[in-house]
Scaffold this active site. Structure first.
Site, mmCIF file in Angstrom:
data_model
loop_
_atom_site.group_PDB
_atom_site.id
_atom_site.type_symbol
_atom_site.label_atom_id
_atom_site.label_comp_id
_atom_site.label_asym_id
_atom_site.label_seq_id
_atom_site.Cartn_x
_atom_site.Cartn_y
_atom_site.Cartn_z
ATOM 1 N N GLN A 35 0.832 -1.194 0.000
ATOM 2 C CA GLN A 35 0.000 0.000 0.000
ATOM 3 C C GLN A 35 0.876 1.256 0.000
ATOM 4 O O GLN A 35 0.638 2.203 -0.746
ATOM 5 C CB GLN A 35 -0.891 -0.007 1.253
ATOM 6 C CG GLN A 35 -2.005 0.989 1.223
ATOM 7 C CD GLN A 35 -2.924 0.737 0.051
ATOM 8 O OE1 GLN A 35 -3.017 -0.362 -0.464
ATOM 9 N NE2 GLN A 35 -3.568 1.752 -0.421
ATOM 10 N N HIS A 74 2.479 3.076 -3.113
ATOM 11 C CA HIS A 74 1.639 3.786 -4.089
ATOM 12 C C HIS A 74 1.954 5.271 -4.125
ATOM 13 O O HIS A 74 2.002 5.886 -5.187
ATOM 14 C CB HIS A 74 0.162 3.649 -3.720
ATOM 15 C CG HIS A 74 -0.515 2.495 -4.396
ATOM 16 N ND1 HIS A 74 -0.644 2.414 -5.746
ATOM 17 C CD2 HIS A 74 -1.091 1.380 -3.902
ATOM 18 C CE1 HIS A 74 -1.278 1.291 -6.069
ATOM 19 N NE2 HIS A 74 -1.556 0.631 -4.973
ATOM 20 N N GLU A 128 -10.762 1.519 2.788
ATOM 21 C CA GLU A 128 -10.884 1.117 1.384
ATOM 22 C C GLU A 128 -10.591 -0.390 1.246
ATOM 23 O O GLU A 128 -11.380 -1.126 0.678
ATOM 24 C CB GLU A 128 -9.875 1.933 0.563
ATOM 25 C CG GLU A 128 -9.897 1.645 -0.921
ATOM 26 C CD GLU A 128 -8.731 2.295 -1.649
ATOM 27 O OE1 GLU A 128 -7.788 2.792 -0.978
ATOM 28 O OE2 GLU A 128 -8.736 2.290 -2.897
ATOM 29 N N HIS A 129 -9.426 -0.805 1.772
ATOM 30 C CA HIS A 129 -9.062 -2.226 1.778
ATOM 31 C C HIS A 129 -9.000 -2.697 3.226
ATOM 32 O O HIS A 129 -8.429 -2.009 4.081
ATOM 33 C CB HIS A 129 -7.670 -2.447 1.174
ATOM 34 C CG HIS A 129 -7.499 -1.919 -0.216
ATOM 35 N ND1 HIS A 129 -6.992 -0.667 -0.486
ATOM 36 C CD2 HIS A 129 -7.773 -2.487 -1.421
ATOM 37 C CE1 HIS A 129 -6.956 -0.493 -1.804
ATOM 38 N NE2 HIS A 129 -7.432 -1.569 -2.401
ATOM 39 N N ASP A 143 -5.965 -6.538 -6.362
ATOM 40 C CA ASP A 143 -5.611 -5.422 -7.246
ATOM 41 C C ASP A 143 -5.569 -5.869 -8.695
ATOM 42 O O ASP A 143 -5.898 -5.104 -9.602
ATOM 43 C CB ASP A 143 -4.231 -4.865 -6.866
ATOM 44 C CG ASP A 143 -4.278 -4.059 -5.592
ATOM 45 O OD1 ASP A 143 -5.384 -3.677 -5.171
ATOM 46 O OD2 ASP A 143 -3.199 -3.819 -5.009
ATOM 47 N N HIS A 147 -53.227 18.507 -9.763
ATOM 48 C CA HIS A 147 -52.906 17.072 -9.649
ATOM 49 C C HIS A 147 -54.204 16.273 -9.500
ATOM 50 O O HIS A 147 -54.414 15.263 -10.174
ATOM 51 C CB HIS A 147 -52.006 16.814 -8.431
ATOM 52 C CG HIS A 147 -50.560 17.113 -8.666
ATOM 53 N ND1 HIS A 147 -50.105 18.366 -8.964
ATOM 54 C CD2 HIS A 147 -49.468 16.307 -8.648
ATOM 55 C CE1 HIS A 147 -48.785 18.322 -9.108
ATOM 56 N NE2 HIS A 147 -48.373 17.083 -8.923
#
Lengths: 427, 427
Positions: free
Chosen positions: B252, B255, B320-321, B354, B413
């Protein structure tokens, strides 16, 4: 008087009156949101006093107030609300989804979990309008999704909420109700305060301040949509009754001076008759002034060469509401690609869907039906995927993942796999 | 060196490094978008020359270029890409949905149509990164949804696109590819130009300009999300191997200097061992500098009192993960409410997901897993509801709708229903 065009005379973009509205409330709203975030309940009380003339010690509606509302409202109306709620529930129940799991490969389990949101916030406008239908339409899908807690906020002029709104909340299953309106209500729901819990999603219509506030908190919480002016497109052929088509157009036009009602037809007879009917009916309406502005400035009649072309026009426009006022409406259903809610045949006026039939009335406007959907149970759930591999399963594919990671120049990604391959069964 | 905290010492909001990033590119992006909207291809060619050093007569990648790429890339890599694509396809096929119809009441037909978007745009970053996995992950769900045309854009330095990207596009089923990057690509997809068709949704990651451009065109088209820095939370107990946990954290961390990798454990043994392993492994990485910044500034080890508390922490953070590096991971699955993608057990590193396993890698960041989902087939469809009533069915409920409409103060209506009741069978 409504304007008439042949299709060849007008560009698709000009058929509905869709302006990119600019509002200059952004700064005022940002200030209110920051104030609520910083000062919590104290700020909310200040705004309630300033905007709603309500001095409130307790912001939440009490169980006694909710019970009193059930006593105050005509039981016949309560029964109608309950029947509408049952219809809405039956429709939205079909939208529920289930988890899935894939176990076809040895040692591999993949899947997707459907998880309801923890908490949803429903904004209900106050003021002159009183829309119990919105309470039902916005709350019931959340309830069916399994949202743990549903919080409603609505402005309370002088500290009072219209009892019909409270009854609708009761029927729909709202958990807690707060007497807060405007941008400050959106701020309270987005950030949480001492008495208002923070929610994960805010839905519901509102004025320019509410819409701008939803825009500004978007990302921190989810929102349903920023709705533009309401719209209807009616497909009618030579067999249509002009009085009815005009009545349907006016049910849209009475909403708002910016609302659009457009008839697309291949019949000059119908076009002229509807035009005359509008002139006859407008003066009879309590909201004649609003309807007049909408019809004259934002509405149109378009003469198509055929009903096939009329359907193409509808797809190009992607209207919020689409009425197919034709005798064999199901023949057209497969051709319709872009419309929020579709009303099929001559006995399904939009008002049927606004209140009663079951499908949601919170719909994509301004052509967003090209890529957006009616409010649904999907708006109140989210998904998580999961991946399980045994050691043997990882060993079978590990080298490929390492190669892929190296191709992307991410060696540590590859290393996280290769270290497992090296260690083998010793983990 | 990574920082360690006991859970009691740190606030949930500080566990991941989630800053509300401000970028000052808004004005520059607005200018580019307006330019593309006004000047179309001419503007695109100007930007291609300025930013990518590419003088392009034709912006679209030719069939010859696409075929040549298939020849240029190592067949072994192509086979891996195809296997990954097959896995991604198999997973996303399960997300397909079907229409429903309700016919339980006499004379009433209600339903919901699932309709794919007409056109989707996939943005693929260029520059140093080359992410064929993103091409697969963003395109395949659109393809399965039934999107009629999938348009990809990616910057082409000197007029050339990395052939692996073109191969991935071929395998995934991209229809047309354009050599355009940055905010100008987003503008071309949102507004359309002479050569680039307008799309209904734009997905894919990008730099600050691309992200800001997606924000600015949002509403006119749909977008997937504005992704924040990538994050992983690892739940590990005393049985975990520190070398492996550290390798996963670094996959991670490599990145981005802003990426976060957090270990939550009830084991002081594991916490200390992982800390030491990180120090040992970082210098061995090609992207050591990036990983070092991420680990020292944005990553943490949190000591929980129990693994039950560790799961609670994960739910609060909504990562996220989420890796559940524990021997009996399925025992925890029901407790996990908020996470984008969940990796279960000790043999499922994030890298497996991934690239290869099948679930999507485009995931909600910054805590938005509270209310958002991984990219899926749902992102490329929208729904329309439909309502059909016979005359008799409307007659049975008409008065109730009129009463409801009057309650809301919308007489037109009510009139659209009552005029039908009055006319009866004469429509």
């Amino acid at each position: 008087m409504i304007k008439q065009y042949r299709y060849a005379e007008i560009s698709i973009d000009d058929i509905f009156h869709r302006t990119e509205e600019k509002t200059d409330v952004a700064d005022a709203v940002a200030e209110i949101l920051a104030d609520v975030r910083k000062n919590g309940d104290e700020a909310l009380r200040r705004y309630c006093e300033r905007f709603d003339g309500a001095k409130l010690d307790v912001l939440e509606v009490s169980a006694e107030e909710r019970a009193a509302a059930m006593e105050a409202v005509d039981p016949e109306l309560i029964a109608i609300l309950k029947e509408a709620a049952a219809n809405i529930r039956a429709f939205h129940e079909k939208q529920k989804r289930t988890d899935f799991v894939i176990t076809e490969k040895d040692g591999v389990v993949l899947g997707q979990k459907i998880i309801p949101l923890d908490r949803a916030g429903i904004y209900v406008p106050g003021g002159t309008a009183c829309y119990p239908s919105t309470v039902l339409m916005d709350t019931i899908p959340a309830k069916i999704a399994g949202v743990r807690e549903i919080i409603m906020t609505t402005p309370a002029k002088g500290g009072k909420i219209n009892p019909v709104i409270l009854v609708a909340a009761e029927i729909a299953g709202v958990d807690r109700i707060f007497k807060i309106g405007g941008a400050q209500a959106v701020g309270a729901l987005a950030y949480g305060t001492e008495s208002v819990p923070r929610v994960d999603k805010i839905v519901g219509p509102g004025n320019a301040f509410v819409a701008e506030a939803k825009k500004q908190v978007f990302g921190r919480v989810s929102i349903d949509m920023i709705a533009g002016p309401s719209e209807i497109l009616i497909l009618g052929d030579d067999t249509c009754d002009a009085e009815i088509v005009a009545a349907d157009m006016l049910s849209q036009a009475e909403h708002d001076t910016m609302a659009s009602a457009v008839l697309v037809t291949d019949s000059t007879r119908l076009a002229d008759a509807v035009s005359a009917e509008l002139e006859r009916q407008i003066p009879l309406l309590p909201r004649a002034e609003i309807a007049r502005a909408s019809i004259d400035n934002c509405s149109k009649i378009i003469l198509a060469e055929s009903m096939t072309q009329a359907v193409d026009i509808a797809n190009e426009i992607a209207p919020e509401h689409l009425e197919v006022c034709i005798d064999n409406p199901f023949a057209y259903l497969a051709q319709i690609r872009h419309a929020g809610s579709i009303f099929l045949g001559k006995h399904a006026p939009e008002a049927l869907g606004d209140y009663f039939a079951g499908p949601n009335h919170t719909l994509p406007t301004s052509g967003t039906a090209r890529f957006s959907s009616p409010l649904s149970v999907d708006d109140f759930i989210k998904k998580s995927s999961f991946t399980y591999y045994t050691q043997q399963a990882l060993e079978q594919v590990g080298e490929k993942i390492v190669r892929f990671a190296e191709e992307e120049g991410l060696q540590a990604h590859g290393k996280s796999v290769s270290v497992r391959l090296e260690k083998g069964g010793t983990l």
